[in-house]
Write a protein that holds these residues in place. Structure first.
Motif, mmCIF file in Angstrom:
data_model
loop_
_atom_site.group_PDB
_atom_site.id
_atom_site.type_symbol
_atom_site.label_atom_id
_atom_site.label_comp_id
_atom_site.label_asym_id
_atom_site.label_seq_id
_atom_site.Cartn_x
_atom_site.Cartn_y
_atom_site.Cartn_z
ATOM 1 N N GLY A 142 24.862 10.008 -1.304
ATOM 2 C CA GLY A 142 23.782 10.638 -2.043
ATOM 3 C C GLY A 142 23.934 10.598 -3.544
ATOM 4 N N GLU A 143 25.016 9.996 -4.030
ATOM 5 C CA GLU A 143 25.282 10.019 -5.470
ATOM 6 C C GLU A 143 24.240 9.272 -6.291
ATOM 7 O OE1 GLU A 143 29.275 8.599 -5.811
ATOM 8 O OE2 GLU A 143 30.169 10.495 -5.125
ATOM 9 N N PHE A 144 23.516 8.319 -5.669
ATOM 10 C CA PHE A 144 22.506 7.560 -6.411
ATOM 11 C C PHE A 144 21.215 8.354 -6.625
ATOM 12 C CE2 PHE A 144 20.815 6.930 -2.195
ATOM 13 C CZ PHE A 144 19.455 6.693 -2.373
ATOM 14 N N VAL A 145 21.057 9.463 -5.918
ATOM 15 C CA VAL A 145 19.805 10.222 -5.957
ATOM 16 C C VAL A 145 19.708 11.008 -7.263
ATOM 17 C CG1 VAL A 145 18.465 12.045 -4.855
ATOM 18 C CG2 VAL A 145 19.720 10.387 -3.444
ATOM 19 N N THR A 146 18.605 10.852 -7.972
ATOM 20 C CA THR A 146 18.425 11.507 -9.265
ATOM 21 C C THR A 146 17.966 12.957 -9.094
ATOM 22 O OG1 THR A 146 16.098 10.864 -9.458
ATOM 23 C CG2 THR A 146 17.757 9.302 -10.294
ATOM 24 N N ASP A 147 18.110 13.719 -10.175
ATOM 25 C CA ASP A 147 17.624 15.106 -10.171
ATOM 26 C C ASP A 147 16.121 15.150 -9.909
ATOM 27 O OD1 ASP A 147 20.193 15.850 -10.796
ATOM 28 O OD2 ASP A 147 19.763 16.362 -12.894
ATOM 29 N N GLU A 148 15.393 14.205 -10.484
ATOM 30 C CA GLU A 148 13.945 14.188 -10.329
ATOM 31 C C GLU A 148 13.545 13.992 -8.870
ATOM 32 O OE1 GLU A 148 10.134 11.745 -10.100
ATOM 33 O OE2 GLU A 148 12.098 10.804 -10.232
ATOM 34 N N ILE A 149 14.253 13.144 -8.155
ATOM 35 C CA ILE A 149 13.963 12.920 -6.737
ATOM 36 C C ILE A 149 14.307 14.169 -5.925
ATOM 37 C CG2 ILE A 149 14.643 11.608 -4.685
ATOM 38 C CD1 ILE A 149 12.747 10.079 -6.441
ATOM 39 N N CYS A 150 15.409 14.828 -6.232
ATOM 40 C CA CYS A 150 15.753 16.091 -5.563
ATOM 41 C C CYS A 150 14.616 17.098 -5.717
ATOM 42 C CB CYS A 150 17.038 16.681 -6.137
ATOM 43 S SG CYS A 150 18.546 15.781 -5.724
ATOM 44 N N ASP A 151 14.104 17.221 -6.931
ATOM 45 C CA ASP A 151 13.039 18.183 -7.202
ATOM 46 C C ASP A 151 11.756 17.832 -6.462
ATOM 47 O OD1 ASP A 151 14.882 19.316 -8.905
ATOM 48 O OD2 ASP A 151 13.906 18.635 -10.758
ATOM 49 N N GLU B 27 0.816 -1.216 0.000
ATOM 50 C CA GLU B 27 0.000 0.000 0.000
ATOM 51 C C GLU B 27 0.851 1.268 0.000
ATOM 52 O OE1 GLU B 27 -1.729 1.126 3.954
ATOM 53 O OE2 GLU B 27 -1.007 -0.872 4.531
ATOM 54 N N ILE B 28 2.133 1.145 0.339
ATOM 55 C CA ILE B 28 3.018 2.312 0.374
ATOM 56 C C ILE B 28 3.258 2.790 -1.058
ATOM 57 C CG2 ILE B 28 5.301 3.138 1.060
ATOM 58 C CD1 ILE B 28 5.252 0.816 3.154
ATOM 59 N N PRO B 29 3.097 4.074 -1.320
ATOM 60 C CA PRO B 29 3.209 4.574 -2.690
ATOM 61 C C PRO B 29 4.575 4.273 -3.314
ATOM 62 C CG PRO B 29 2.295 6.259 -1.246
ATOM 63 C CD PRO B 29 2.762 5.146 -0.358
ATOM 64 N N HIS B 30 4.549 3.872 -4.589
ATOM 65 C CA HIS B 30 5.816 3.595 -5.267
ATOM 66 C C HIS B 30 6.642 4.866 -5.426
ATOM 67 C CE1 HIS B 30 3.373 4.840 -8.802
ATOM 68 N NE2 HIS B 30 4.521 5.288 -9.254
ATOM 69 N N GLU B 31 5.973 6.033 -5.348
ATOM 70 C CA GLU B 31 6.714 7.299 -5.397
ATOM 71 C C GLU B 31 7.705 7.415 -4.242
ATOM 72 O OE1 GLU B 31 2.773 8.188 -7.464
ATOM 73 O OE2 GLU B 31 3.438 7.043 -5.699
ATOM 74 N N LEU B 32 7.441 6.686 -3.149
ATOM 75 C CA LEU B 32 8.337 6.688 -2.004
ATOM 76 C C LEU B 32 9.360 5.567 -2.059
ATOM 77 C CD1 LEU B 32 9.168 7.768 0.789
ATOM 78 C CD2 LEU B 32 7.350 6.371 1.791
ATOM 79 N N THR B 33 8.984 4.402 -2.563
ATOM 80 C CA THR B 33 9.852 3.230 -2.444
ATOM 81 C C THR B 33 10.775 2.987 -3.641
ATOM 82 O OG1 THR B 33 8.068 1.828 -3.314
ATOM 83 C CG2 THR B 33 8.244 2.040 -0.910
ATOM 84 N N GLU B 34 10.363 3.356 -4.835
ATOM 85 C CA GLU B 34 11.109 2.959 -6.034
ATOM 86 C C GLU B 34 12.533 3.499 -6.071
ATOM 87 O OE1 GLU B 34 10.601 0.877 -8.753
ATOM 88 O OE2 GLU B 34 9.052 0.140 -7.389
ATOM 89 N N PHE B 35 12.753 4.716 -5.544
ATOM 90 C CA PHE B 35 14.062 5.341 -5.718
ATOM 91 C C PHE B 35 15.173 4.632 -4.948
ATOM 92 C CE2 PHE B 35 13.287 7.293 -1.657
ATOM 93 C CZ PHE B 35 14.499 7.819 -1.207
ATOM 94 N N VAL B 36 14.838 3.790 -3.969
ATOM 95 C CA VAL B 36 15.886 3.138 -3.179
ATOM 96 C C VAL B 36 16.407 1.859 -3.830
ATOM 97 C CG1 VAL B 36 14.924 4.081 -1.043
ATOM 98 C CG2 VAL B 36 14.333 1.746 -1.731
#
Length: 339
Positions: free
Chosen positions: A275-284, A247-256
């Motif tokens: 933090g190098e794995f974090v995309t620009d889209e996730i930062c925004d 039930e947890i939104p994929h918007e929260l889980t997918e980036f890991v």
């Protein structure tokens, strides 16, 4: 309710810098001044909150967040009640199960059921009500009854922790600024509040995230890439418990999925290698970046979905300029200040 503003300042030495930034935030119209509670990575925060209480007049103060693991619950409650007296009623508690404070010393976060038990006691005890603890009747009889209640805001991401927030807390602390995830988190907490016979509309929402006001969006992303990596610590726990299809939104889980490691020695530090794995889209999505106009537009969106406070994690370069940009150009656009 109109959006209010807070700021979180690290308890980093020199302690005078902490006091200086808290005073500056108050002068720019911020309503809350928060700090971390991780006593090995940074300086012990309770003395710094005492100094902040003496150096300010209106700013509400507290931890974002403390925990009832490294802090024995009666000691934590007494500390807040004492600071409430010193500040003449300006304390607010943010509390979670424990992250860097417990993990860095080789301990684990407080289990959810025990976390709820401790939060219930702390909330009553710090506000002067009698409690039963360790089979003893206890009360802080010196609490000044004329002072306002110390609110307790509970931090969490997963369904069980959010249920604690709904049943016990006065609000939820959410460490990210993504509207989709925020709405799911608040719906989950408010559902638990309603099931417990509480008014779900009374549950407040604090969004905590770094911000960087600049036309150079690329530079802004580099300033905050550490933050989604920090969030990933909590998300990894959720994935281990619930998997990626829950039930947890994929918007929260997918980036890991592409996360590799986390180094607490670089916790909340600009340029942290984890933090190098974090995309620009996730930062925004997770932060508030860009020009004054872009930042204001996102904050208006947060206000529209019911966020009560935006709390800046001030762990970026240009701290004075960030506070000034908000005080001079952003905060005045919100009704809580202009009304």
């Amino acid at each position: 309710m109109p959006l209010s503003f807070g700021v979180t300042v690290l308890p980093d030495p020199p302690y005078t810098r902490f006091v200086e930034l808290v005073q500056l935030a108050e002068s720019h119209g911020f309503e809350h001044g928060w700090t971390y509670d991780s006593h090995v990575l940074w300086q012990e925060s309770f003395p710094l909150l005492t100094l902040a209480a003496q150096a300010t007049t209106k700013l509400k103060l507290g931890h974002c967040v403390t925990n009832p693991g490294t802090r024995e619950p009666t000691v934590l409650a007494s500390g807040y009640a004492t600071l409430h007296d010193i500040s003449n009623g300006r304390m607010a508690m943010g509390i979670g199960r424990g992250d860097s404070a417990v993990r860095y010393i080789g301990d684990k976060p407080v289990r959810v059921a025990e976390f709820e038990r401790r939060c219930r006691m702390i909330k009553d005890f710090m506000n002067g009500r009698p409690v039963e603890w360790n089979e003893k009747e206890l009360q802080l009889k010196w609490v000044r009854p004329e002072l306002p209640e110390i609110p307790m805001w509970v931090a969490g991401y997963g369904p069980k922790a959010l249920a604690v927030a709904g049943r016990v807390g006065d609000g939820v602390i959410i460490q990210l600024a993504d509207p989709v995830i925020i709405q799911w988190i608040m719906d989950t907490a408010r559902r638990a509040a309603e099931e417990a016979g509480r008014d779900p509309s009374e549950l407040k929402c604090i969004v905590s995230a770094p911000t960087y006001i600049s036309d150079d969006i690329a530079d802004g992303r580099e300033q905050v890439r550490w933050f989604p990596a920090m969030v990933s610590n909590h998300v990894m726990e959720l994935v281990e418990r619930y998997g990626y299809d829950s039930e947890i939104p994929h918007e929260l889980t997918e980036f890991v999925r592409v996360r590799k490691f986390y180094d607490y020695d670089e916790h909340s530090r600009v340029g942290a290698k984890h933090g190098e794995f974090v995309t620009d889209e996730i930062c925004d999505r997770f932060c508030v970046l860009g020009s004054t106009a872009l930042a204001t537009a996102k904050l208006k969106e947060l206000e529209e979905i019911g966020v009560d406070q935006f709390n800046i994690y001030l762990m970026t370069e240009g701290q004075e300029s960030t506070l000034a940009a908000y005080g001079e150009s952003i905060i005045p656009q919100f009704a809580s200040v202009t009304a």
